[in-house]
Scaffold this active site. Structure first.
Site, PDB file in Angstrom:
ATOM      1  N   ASN A  32       0.651  -1.247   0.070  1.00 31.09           N
ATOM      2  CA  ASN A  32       0.002  -0.022  -0.048  1.00 31.09           C
ATOM      3  C   ASN A  32       0.917   1.220   0.039  1.00 31.09           C
ATOM      4  O   ASN A  32       0.316   2.494   0.152  1.00 31.09           O
ATOM      5  CB  ASN A  32      -1.027  -0.146   1.340  1.00 31.09           C
ATOM      6  CG  ASN A  32      -0.285   0.102   2.467  1.00 31.09           C
ATOM      7  OD1 ASN A  32       0.804   0.198   2.454  1.00 31.09           O
ATOM      8  ND2 ASN A  32      -0.900   0.267   3.487  1.00 31.09           N
ATOM      9  N   LEU A  33       2.027   1.111  -0.209  1.00 23.74           N
ATOM     10  CA  LEU A  33       3.247   2.133  -0.208  1.00 23.74           C
ATOM     11  C   LEU A  33       3.031   3.220   0.856  1.00 23.74           C
ATOM     12  O   LEU A  33       3.461   4.262   1.002  1.00 23.74           O
ATOM     13  CB  LEU A  33       2.941   3.140  -1.436  1.00 23.74           C
ATOM     14  CG  LEU A  33       3.105   2.159  -2.698  1.00 23.74           C
ATOM     15  CD1 LEU A  33       2.745   3.061  -3.891  1.00 23.74           C
ATOM     16  CD2 LEU A  33       4.445   1.690  -2.915  1.00 23.74           C
ATOM     17  N   GLN A  75       3.267  -3.454  10.158  1.00 24.73           N
ATOM     18  CA  GLN A  75       3.624  -1.877  10.909  1.00 24.73           C
ATOM     19  C   GLN A  75       5.000  -2.279  11.811  1.00 24.73           C
ATOM     20  O   GLN A  75       4.969  -3.306  12.818  1.00 24.73           O
ATOM     21  CB  GLN A  75       2.323  -1.861  11.742  1.00 24.73           C
ATOM     22  CG  GLN A  75       2.622  -0.699  12.691  1.00 24.73           C
ATOM     23  CD  GLN A  75       3.579  -0.386  13.667  1.00 24.73           C
ATOM     24  OE1 GLN A  75       4.369   0.190  13.140  1.00 24.73           O
ATOM     25  NE2 GLN A  75       3.858  -1.170  14.643  1.00 24.73           N
ATOM     26  N   TYR A 140       4.109  -4.872  19.329  1.00 24.80           N
ATOM     27  CA  TYR A 140       5.007  -5.536  18.350  1.00 24.80           C
ATOM     28  C   TYR A 140       5.506  -6.734  18.476  1.00 24.80           C
ATOM     29  O   TYR A 140       5.365  -7.836  17.800  1.00 24.80           O
ATOM     30  CB  TYR A 140       5.995  -4.494  17.815  1.00 24.80           C
ATOM     31  CG  TYR A 140       6.935  -4.676  16.657  1.00 24.80           C
ATOM     32  CD1 TYR A 140       6.521  -4.629  15.373  1.00 24.80           C
ATOM     33  CD2 TYR A 140       8.189  -5.585  16.887  1.00 24.80           C
ATOM     34  CE1 TYR A 140       7.374  -5.096  14.272  1.00 24.80           C
ATOM     35  CE2 TYR A 140       9.103  -6.008  15.844  1.00 24.80           C
ATOM     36  CZ  TYR A 140       8.361  -5.745  14.476  1.00 24.80           C
ATOM     37  OH  TYR A 140       9.290  -6.218  13.480  1.00 24.80           O
TER      38      TYR A 140
HETATM   39  N1  LIG Z   1      14.748  -4.018   9.277  1.00 27.80           N
HETATM   40  C1  LIG Z   1      14.812  -4.987  10.190  1.00 27.80           C
HETATM   41  O1  LIG Z   1      15.796  -5.072  10.780  1.00 27.80           O
HETATM   42  C2  LIG Z   1      13.699  -6.139  10.524  1.00 27.80           C
HETATM   43  C3  LIG Z   1      14.039  -6.975  11.748  1.00 27.80           C
HETATM   44  C4  LIG Z   1      12.926  -7.890  12.102  1.00 27.80           C
HETATM   45  C5  LIG Z   1      11.768  -7.908  11.300  1.00 27.80           C
HETATM   46  N2  LIG Z   1      11.604  -6.844  10.442  1.00 27.80           N
HETATM   47  C6  LIG Z   1      10.325  -7.370   9.735  1.00 27.80           C
HETATM   48  O2  LIG Z   1      10.518  -7.477   8.446  1.00 27.80           O
HETATM   49  C7  LIG Z   1       9.286  -6.681   7.384  1.00 27.80           C
HETATM   50  C8  LIG Z   1       9.860  -5.759   6.828  1.00 27.80           C
HETATM   51  O3  LIG Z   1      10.362  -4.841   7.065  1.00 27.80           O
HETATM   52  P1  LIG Z   1      11.081  -3.702   6.393  1.00 27.80           P
HETATM   53  O4  LIG Z   1      12.442  -3.091   7.270  1.00 27.80           O
HETATM   54  O5  LIG Z   1      11.456  -3.979   4.979  1.00 27.80           O
HETATM   55  O6  LIG Z   1      10.150  -2.511   6.489  1.00 27.80           O
HETATM   56  P2  LIG Z   1       9.615  -1.552   5.193  1.00 27.80           P
HETATM   57  O7  LIG Z   1       8.611  -0.555   5.970  1.00 27.80           O
HETATM   58  O8  LIG Z   1      10.633  -0.792   4.369  1.00 27.80           O
HETATM   59  O9  LIG Z   1       8.675  -2.816   4.261  1.00 27.80           O
HETATM   60  C9  LIG Z   1       7.230  -2.875   4.670  1.00 27.80           C
HETATM   61  C10 LIG Z   1       6.413  -2.691   3.434  1.00 27.80           C
HETATM   62  O10 LIG Z   1       4.813  -3.080   3.719  1.00 27.80           O
HETATM   63  C11 LIG Z   1       4.108  -2.034   3.267  1.00 27.80           C
HETATM   64  N3  LIG Z   1       2.922  -2.139   4.158  1.00 27.80           N
HETATM   65  C12 LIG Z   1       2.770  -2.046   5.432  1.00 27.80           C
HETATM   66  N4  LIG Z   1       1.516  -1.836   5.888  1.00 27.80           N
HETATM   67  C13 LIG Z   1       0.939  -2.376   4.636  1.00 27.80           C
HETATM   68  C14 LIG Z   1      -0.531  -2.769   4.404  1.00 27.80           C
HETATM   69  N5  LIG Z   1      -1.597  -2.912   5.566  1.00 27.80           N
HETATM   70  N6  LIG Z   1      -0.949  -3.320   3.298  1.00 27.80           N
HETATM   71  C15 LIG Z   1       0.109  -3.407   2.332  1.00 27.80           C
HETATM   72  N7  LIG Z   1       1.297  -3.229   2.620  1.00 27.80           N
HETATM   73  C16 LIG Z   1       1.839  -2.610   3.432  1.00 27.80           C
HETATM   74  C17 LIG Z   1       5.005  -0.939   3.343  1.00 27.80           C
HETATM   75  O11 LIG Z   1       4.470  -0.008   2.372  1.00 27.80           O
HETATM   76  C18 LIG Z   1       6.362  -1.317   3.078  1.00 27.80           C
HETATM   77  O12 LIG Z   1       6.831  -1.209   1.634  1.00 27.80           O
HETATM   78  C19 LIG Z   1       8.526  -6.368   8.444  1.00 27.80           C
HETATM   79  O13 LIG Z   1       7.618  -7.377   8.822  1.00 27.80           O
HETATM   80  C20 LIG Z   1       9.253  -6.015   9.942  1.00 27.80           C
HETATM   81  O14 LIG Z   1       8.710  -6.200  11.003  1.00 27.80           O
HETATM   82  C21 LIG Z   1      12.718  -5.962  10.024  1.00 27.80           C
END
Ligand SMILES: NC(=O)c1ccc[n+]([C@@H]2O[C@H](COP(=O)([O-])OP(=O)(O)OC[C@H]3O[C@@H](n4cnc5c(N)ncnc54)[C@H](O)[C@@H]3O)[C@@H](O)[C@H]2O)c1
Length: 308
Positions: A32-33, A75, A140
């Site tokens: 959903n960007l 989220q 979370y």
């Molecule tokens: N970055 C880290 O170190 C880390 C560590 C542990 C877990 N995670 C998990 O990895 C996953 C990705 O994280 P990231 O760092 O790439 O975050 P990010 O925000 O870059 O990516 C999340 C994506 O999901 C999209 N999104 C959010 N809500 C949405 C919805 N309701 N419908 C459709 N799209 C939606 C956002 O637009 C975004 O493109 C998440 O589940 C996060 O909890 C990340």
């Protein structure tokens, strides 16, 4: 294979999409960007600008008929979940459940989810194995833990092959400073802009908290292996190496050749002193191990940010 990647316009999801496309899979992205970016979208993937909680998801499943779902839409902010537990649960739990139900109805074979070692590792045992007892310090964490259990339920009850990857602190190109583990992105931007970097010292840890930093391309390799190994359950994806914040800052300053003020501040409420994941299980079952050192990964990340 036909693979649906939710969150494929985000930091981690977009790298996974690139890898799937490069290895010959047919990929569709749902995003959903809200925090993702159009620039991250792989042009060879189909893109559905849809919320994972929305009615249109049924059409996405009907049109694309995925064999695998890789779920990265979330989220992702820990502090935001504390302030907004209802919103967090709506996206991270109800959103997940809607995807699992559609996956069941459409005969999806494998469902892979991004969980969090940072949120669920047992801080009493370093490096933390998957079997430890999490400290539920935020909604979370609760949602990520419940998500893993929902995947287990779909596995046991419907025979769907489900897999939760508990990530360490992922960093690399395309990361934005607002996420769960944004310190690399924050300090890189600070150094490029000539702004100071703040290190939060902790009792007995004057160089700041330690974290397990895993480079995004190494993480992506684990997702490649997941498609060819018949594994289920929970797997840590981390290096098993602790790096403190001051060491991280020193690396970035050396790589940049720049100088910015570095201040040591008092601890913030809720900061975990140490976090590091045991990667023995994923090495044993998937043959995965990291290949990028923190110094090399930070250089690649800094070079990407400098050329933006
Ligand atoms: N970055 C880290 O170190 C880390 C560590 C542990 C877990 N995670 C998990 O990895 C996953 C990705 O994280 P990231 O760092 O790439 O975050 P990010 O925000 O870059 O990516 C999340 C994506 O999901 C999209 N999104 C959010 N809500 C949405 C919805 N309701 N419908 C459709 N799209 C939606 C956002 O637009 C975004 O493109 C998440 O589940 C996060 O909890 C990340």
């Amino acid at each position: 294979m036909r693979i649906l990647v939710t969150g494929g316009a985000g930091f981690i999801g977009s790298h996974i999409v690139d890898e799937y496309i490069a290895t010959g899979h047919e990929v569709a992205i749902v995003d959903n960007l809200s925090t993702g970016h159009r620039d991250n979208l792989n042009p060879h993937a189909r893109f559905f600008e849809v919320d994972i909680r929305g009615e249109q998801m049924a059409e996405v499943f009907g049109q694309f008929r995925p064999e695998v779902v890789n779920h990265h839409a979330a989220q992702k902010s820990v502090p935001y979940s504390v302030e907004n537990p209802l919103f967090d649960a709506d996206v991270n739990l109800m959103g997940l459940l809607k995807l699992l139900e559609l996956s069941r109805q459409h005969g999806v074979q494998q469902f892979i989810m991004a969980s969090s070692g940072g949120a669920l590792a047992d801080p009493g045992e370093i490096p933390s194995p998957e079997t430890g007892t999490p400290l539920f310090l935020s909604p979370y964490s609760v949602a990520k833990y419940a998500s893993e259990k929902y995947l287990e339920f779909y596995q046991i009850t419907y025979g769907m092959q489900t897999l939760s990857f508990r990530y360490a602190n992922v960093y690399g190109p395309r990361q934005t400073p607002d996420g769960e583990a944004g310190v690399v992105a924050i300090f890189t931007q600070n150094i490029l802009a000539g702004r100071p970097c703040k290190i939060y010292a902790l009792p007995g840890m004057p160089r700041g908290a330690t974290r397990d930093y895993v480079y995004v391309k190494d993480l992506v390799a684990a997702h490649g292996l997941a498609l060819t190994h018949n594994v289920t359950g929970v797997y840590n994806v981390g290096t098993g190496i602790e790096t403190d914040t001051e060491t991280l800052t020193d690396h970035l300053l050396t790589i940049s050749g720049r100088r910015v003020p570095v201040s040591i501040e008092g601890a913030r409420a809720g900061d975990l002193a140490r976090s590091c994941l045991d990667n023995g299980k994923i090495l044993r079952d998937l043959g995965w191990s990291f290949t990028t050192s923190v110094a090399d990964g930070l250089r690649l990340t800094y070079d990407w940010a400098r050329n933006l």
